[in-house]
Enzyme design. Structure first.
Site, short mmCIF file in Angstrom:
data_model
loop_
_atom_site.label_atom_id
_atom_site.label_comp_id
_atom_site.label_asym_id
_atom_site.label_seq_id
_atom_site.Cartn_x
_atom_site.Cartn_y
_atom_site.Cartn_z
N LYS A 190 27.73 6.15 -21.15
CA LYS A 190 27.70 5.94 -22.59
C LYS A 190 26.82 4.74 -22.95
CE LYS A 190 30.57 9.21 -24.18
NZ LYS A 190 31.88 8.98 -24.77
N ARG A 206 36.65 11.72 -17.67
CA ARG A 206 35.55 12.68 -17.89
C ARG A 206 34.25 12.02 -17.44
NH1 ARG A 206 31.80 14.20 -21.94
NH2 ARG A 206 31.68 16.45 -22.35
#
Length: 293
Positions: free
Chosen positions: A223, A257
């Site tokens: 991210k 995840r």
């Protein structure tokens, strides 16, 4: 206290187990893999490979969360359903579909998906009903407003309080529609409509969300908060991703995840061993008087 959860063909004891969710994007404009699994055969191949590498779960997405061109419901269904069907025939891995549309969720569940990963947190008013009728699990993810559109700069007086209140509302909404509470999973939405400072704070305070007694999922892999914290481009964020994941596990995350399954599995197994949840694969070091290594 977290209990055992039967999800699809697998059972997880989240009081002492971390589940690894692999990411499979059937999109030409995915955030990290840039369309590498857009072709159907590549998506199916990547899913089966992830299962062989130790993933417990695959998350199939047909539309990225970030802004971009409109994708119709029909096109989204055409992207995700064939992958779900192929995987469900080839492996017993848990299958979730990343969608915020009730119509897509209904088709995916009929095709064999076990979980709907809703990045809008029941933004579609029909979603809770679809979930209740199917008996599926749902991931309620915190975000602000609809996906795929430009939004104003992120602002929260207290990001953790805002997420906590959001979860209270969405859990109540799901239960009112008939969704069983132990079929609900919570995801605070790292980076979703949040800046890096917000995401770092929710990570530090992740344990506050364990108050709900529901499994916590975190999606931290590659991210932008990692890129901005380290000054690293997407392809150079693995160590930062694993570090963020381990910090989340330490604070209560039980589903992770992640893009790199082998590296994730090593970190997860090590954490489970440190926490006393699994024995070492072998025990040789300093177990014999002549062993001096």
């Amino acid at each position: 206290m977290l209990s055992k959860h039967a999800i699809g063909k697998r059972t997880f004891d989240f009081s002492r187990q971390i589940a690894i969710m692999a990411v499979i994007n059937r999109t030409p404009d995915s955030f990290f893999d840039q369309g590498s699994t857009f072709a159907l055969d590549r998506a199916v191949e990547a899913s089966i490979k992830a299962a062989r590498q130790g993933a417990d779960w695959v998350d199939i997405g047909g539309v990225p969360f970030g802004r971009g061109p409109h994708v119709s419901v029909t096109e989204e269904v055409d992207r995700v359903v064939p992958v779900v069907q192929a995987i469900s025939e080839a492996t017993d891995i848990v299958i979730s579909v990343d969608t915020n549309r009730a119509a897509v969720a209904a088709e995916a569940l009929r095709a064999g998906a076990h979980v709907i990963n809703d990045t809008s947190g029941l933004g579609d008013p029909e979603m809770a009903g679809v979930l209740a009728r199917s008996g599926a699990h749902v991931v309620l993810t915190h975000s602000v407003g609809p996906p795929r559109v430009e939004k104003p700069a992120a602002h929260f007086e207290d990001v953790v309080r805002s997420i906590y209140d959001f979860f209270q509302d969405r859990i109540a909404r799901a239960e009112a529609a008939g969704v069983t509470r132990n079929h609900i999973i919570l995801d605070p939405g790292h980076d979703l409509d949040k800046n890096t400072l917000h995401t770092l704070e929710l990570t530090r305070r992740l344990e506050e969300f364990t108050d709900f007694g529901l499994p916590l999922l975190v999606a931290v892999s590659n991210k932008d908060f990692i890129g901005e914290a380290l000054d690293r481009e997407k392809q150079d964020r693995l160590i930062g991703s694993i570090t963020a994941m381990v910090a989340c596990i330490d604070r209560g995350a039980r589903i992770v995840r992640m893009h790199d399954v082998p590296a994730t599995r090593d970190a997860v197994v090590m954490m489970e061993a440190i926490l006393g949840w699994r024995p070492p694969v072998r025990l040789v070091h300093n177990t014999h008087p002549t062993h001096n290594v």
